[in-house]
Write a protein that holds these residues in place. Structure first.
Motif, PDB file in Angstrom:
ATOM      1  N   VAL A 108      19.683  97.266  89.528  1.00  0.00           N
ATOM      2  CA  VAL A 108      20.950  96.564  89.445  1.00  0.00           C
ATOM      3  C   VAL A 108      21.024  95.041  89.939  1.00  0.00           C
ATOM      4  N   LEU A 109      21.294  94.149  89.367  1.00  0.00           N
ATOM      5  CA  LEU A 109      21.242  92.889  90.000  1.00  0.00           C
ATOM      6  C   LEU A 109      22.839  92.589  90.176  1.00  0.00           C
ATOM      7  N   ILE A 110      23.181  91.844  91.294  1.00  0.00           N
ATOM      8  CA  ILE A 110      24.665  91.504  91.696  1.00  0.00           C
ATOM      9  C   ILE A 110      24.675  90.097  91.980  1.00  0.00           C
ATOM     10  N   THR A 111      25.651  89.273  91.409  1.00  0.00           N
ATOM     11  CA  THR A 111      25.976  87.836  91.632  1.00  0.00           C
ATOM     12  C   THR A 111      26.905  87.672  92.645  1.00  0.00           C
ATOM     13  N   LYS A 112      27.090  86.212  92.937  1.00  0.00           N
ATOM     14  CA  LYS A 112      28.003  85.889  94.149  1.00  0.00           C
ATOM     15  C   LYS A 112      29.533  86.110  93.542  1.00  0.00           C
ATOM     16  N   ASP A 113      29.691  85.768  92.102  1.00  0.00           N
ATOM     17  CA  ASP A 113      31.080  85.897  91.898  1.00  0.00           C
ATOM     18  C   ASP A 113      31.261  87.487  91.495  1.00  0.00           C
ATOM     19  N   GLY A 114      30.467  88.492  91.970  1.00  0.00           N
ATOM     20  CA  GLY A 114      30.803  90.006  91.604  1.00  0.00           C
ATOM     21  C   GLY A 114      30.426  90.399  90.137  1.00  0.00           C
ATOM     22  N   MET A 115      29.703  89.657  89.352  1.00  0.00           N
ATOM     23  CA  MET A 115      29.047  90.148  88.243  1.00  0.00           C
ATOM     24  C   MET A 115      27.911  91.316  88.577  1.00  0.00           C
ATOM     25  N   SER A 116      27.482  92.206  87.708  1.00  0.00           N
ATOM     26  CA  SER A 116      26.263  92.892  87.782  1.00  0.00           C
ATOM     27  C   SER A 116      25.886  93.268  86.486  1.00  0.00           C
ATOM     28  N   ILE A 117      24.659  93.640  86.645  1.00  0.00           N
ATOM     29  CA  ILE A 117      23.809  94.132  85.323  1.00  0.00           C
ATOM     30  C   ILE A 117      23.009  95.224  85.763  1.00  0.00           C
ATOM     31  N   ARG A 118      22.956  96.173  84.767  1.00  0.00           N
ATOM     32  CA  ARG A 118      21.867  97.349  85.084  1.00  0.00           C
ATOM     33  C   ARG A 118      20.788  97.453  83.742  1.00  0.00           C
ATOM     34  N   PHE A 119      19.622  97.418  84.280  1.00  0.00           N
ATOM     35  CA  PHE A 119      18.718  97.514  83.114  1.00  0.00           C
ATOM     36  C   PHE A 119      17.406  98.137  83.554  1.00  0.00           C
ATOM     37  N   SER A 120      16.576  98.896  82.738  1.00  0.00           N
ATOM     38  CA  SER A 120      15.331  99.536  83.172  1.00  0.00           C
ATOM     39  C   SER A 120      14.315  98.762  83.404  1.00  0.00           C
ATOM     40  N   GLU A 121      13.589  98.993  84.676  1.00  0.00           N
ATOM     41  CA  GLU A 121      12.393  98.286  84.763  1.00  0.00           C
ATOM     42  C   GLU A 121      11.291  98.010  83.724  1.00  0.00           C
ATOM     43  N   SER A 122      11.462  98.918  82.742  1.00  0.00           N
ATOM     44  CA  SER A 122      10.723  98.928  81.522  1.00  0.00           C
ATOM     45  C   SER A 122      10.825  97.663  80.555  1.00  0.00           C
ATOM     46  N   ASP A 123      11.917  97.159  80.860  1.00  0.00           N
ATOM     47  CA  ASP A 123      12.562  95.917  79.992  1.00  0.00           C
ATOM     48  C   ASP A 123      11.768  94.537  80.622  1.00  0.00           C
ATOM     49  N   VAL A 124      10.959  94.837  81.786  1.00  0.00           N
ATOM     50  CA  VAL A 124      10.319  93.572  82.359  1.00  0.00           C
ATOM     51  C   VAL A 124       8.738  94.075  82.441  1.00  0.00           C
ATOM     52  N   ARG A 125       7.945  93.505  81.571  1.00  0.00           N
ATOM     53  CA  ARG A 125       6.475  93.977  81.500  1.00  0.00           C
ATOM     54  C   ARG A 125       5.733  93.309  82.811  1.00  0.00           C
ATOM     55  N   SER A 126       4.955  94.179  83.063  1.00  0.00           N
ATOM     56  CA  SER A 126       3.883  93.888  84.430  1.00  0.00           C
ATOM     57  C   SER A 126       3.236  92.594  84.060  1.00  0.00           C
ATOM     58  N   MET A 127       3.222  91.781  85.373  1.00  0.00           N
ATOM     59  CA  MET A 127       2.754  90.357  85.233  1.00  0.00           C
ATOM     60  C   MET A 127       1.980  90.054  86.276  1.00  0.00           C
ATOM     61  N   GLY A 128       1.053  89.002  86.559  1.00  0.00           N
ATOM     62  CA  GLY A 128      -0.022  88.643  87.349  1.00  0.00           C
ATOM     63  C   GLY A 128       0.771  87.966  88.581  1.00  0.00           C
ATOM     64  N   ARG A 129       0.164  87.574  89.752  1.00  0.00           N
ATOM     65  CA  ARG A 129       0.760  87.217  90.804  1.00  0.00           C
ATOM     66  C   ARG A 129       1.701  86.154  90.618  1.00  0.00           C
ATOM     67  N   ALA A 130       0.699  84.955  90.056  1.00  0.00           N
ATOM     68  CA  ALA A 130       1.271  83.680  90.077  1.00  0.00           C
ATOM     69  C   ALA A 130       2.468  83.226  88.745  1.00  0.00           C
ATOM     70  N   ALA A 131       2.462  84.390  88.092  1.00  0.00           N
ATOM     71  CA  ALA A 131       3.639  84.291  86.900  1.00  0.00           C
ATOM     72  C   ALA A 131       4.979  83.958  87.504  1.00  0.00           C
ATOM     73  N   GLY A 132       5.691  83.274  86.630  1.00  0.00           N
ATOM     74  CA  GLY A 132       7.349  82.923  87.052  1.00  0.00           C
ATOM     75  C   GLY A 132       8.330  83.848  86.975  1.00  0.00           C
ATOM     76  N   GLY A 133       7.934  84.798  85.834  1.00  0.00           N
ATOM     77  CA  GLY A 133       9.019  85.847  85.650  1.00  0.00           C
ATOM     78  C   GLY A 133       9.803  85.317  84.304  1.00  0.00           C
ATOM     79  N   VAL A 134      10.750  86.554  84.151  1.00  0.00           N
ATOM     80  CA  VAL A 134      11.517  86.223  82.883  1.00  0.00           C
ATOM     81  C   VAL A 134      13.087  86.259  83.430  1.00  0.00           C
ATOM     82  N   LYS A 135      14.023  86.200  82.439  1.00  0.00           N
ATOM     83  CA  LYS A 135      15.363  85.993  82.675  1.00  0.00           C
ATOM     84  C   LYS A 135      15.937  87.576  83.061  1.00  0.00           C
ATOM     85  N   GLY A 136      16.633  87.790  83.781  1.00  0.00           N
ATOM     86  CA  GLY A 136      17.301  89.114  84.318  1.00  0.00           C
ATOM     87  C   GLY A 136      18.585  89.129  83.929  1.00  0.00           C
TER      88      GLY A 136
END
Length: 273
Positions: free
Chosen positions: A202-230
């Protein structure tokens, strides 16, 4: 002069063998003072007790200059601590290398312990339980599990724990951070495998919004990678927290003026990231 050299016998004794494996409490303040205290230093009290000093913190006239405890958790002296900074670097220390100080002491500056760069602050702390195999070899970093990262601008990323097996003294990059962004939270998840989608986040923002998703939506990446939009943020909003879902538990949300509430995790429906 002595002709025989006296040297340590290789492979006979490890530093852990000399250190008792006992429970300690690690505290890290906002101002970067860290210490460990044996659990035995805290006695159990009845409800309504006054409590004992757990750490002396600096008090000042303005809230900006005052110090307060930011991270507090239990560990054992053989465990590893991973320190993640706002710039996306990671440092690893054994718990027994953290200064052992009494309940009433202020702690030692973390800059003396880790070789932090200028403007680096600790954003997240993770305890990795040490794991010896049958031959007493350290297989801590071969354990299953993923590190789940979240940044202020809503980017998420996951990297296998095994990628952090040999962290240099000066730290290594754990996530690529865009200019103007900062790392805010890192969580240890069990990782998705065949037939197991892994944990929900679960991610929570300053304005009180939240989102819940499975970690399988995010593939495993190397250390230097920047990531994807959550999470897609509205103008002026920012991510403030991330939590791993515990099925039968509730999520405690607290506002900066002290309003708080608990909500069962079931009420947060699963969406896609």
């Amino acid at each position: 002069p002595r002709l025989t050299q006296i040297v340590p016998d290789e492979g006979e004794i490890a530093i852990e063998d000399l250190i008792a494996n006992e429970g300690v409490i690690i505290t890290l303040t906002h101002g970067g003072l860290i210490k460990r205290t044996a659990v035995s230093a805290y006695r159990a009290q009845r409800r309504g007790g006054k409590g004992v000093i757990g750490m002396t913190t600096r008090e000042a006239d303005t809230p900006e200059e005052s110090d307060f405890i930011e991270h507090l958790f239990t560990a054992s002296t053989h465990d590893y601590l991973m320190f993640f900074t706002n710039t996306g670097r990671v440092y690893v220390e054994r718990v027994h290398e953290i200064p052992d100080m009494g309940r009433a002491s202020k702690g030692r500056s973390i800059a003396n312990l880790l070789e932090l760069k200028a403007d680096e602050k600790i954003a997240a702390l993770i305890r990795i339980q040490s794991k010896p195999d049958a031959n007493r070899q350290d297989v801590t970093w071969q354990q299953a599990g993923e590190l789940f990262f979240a940044t202020q601008q809503g980017t998420v990323k996951k990297t296998a724990l095994s990628d952090f097996g040999n962290v240099r003294k000066g730290g290594i990059i754990a996530i690529g951070i865009e200019p103007g962004d900062a790392l805010i939270e890192v969580k240890l998840t069990r990782g998705s495998a065949e037939g197991d989608p892994g944990d929900d986040v679960v991610l929570i923002t300053k304005d009180g919004m939240s989102i819940r998703f499975s970690e399988s939506d995010v593939r495993s990446m190397g250390r230097a990678a920047g990531g994807v939009k959550g999470i897609t943020l509205e103008q002026g909003d920012a991510l403030v927290a991330a939590a791993v879902v515990v099925p039968d538990a509730t999520l405690l949300v607290a506002g900066e003026n002290g309003i708080g509430k608990r909500t069962p995790f079931d009420e947060y429906r699963v969406q896609s990231r």
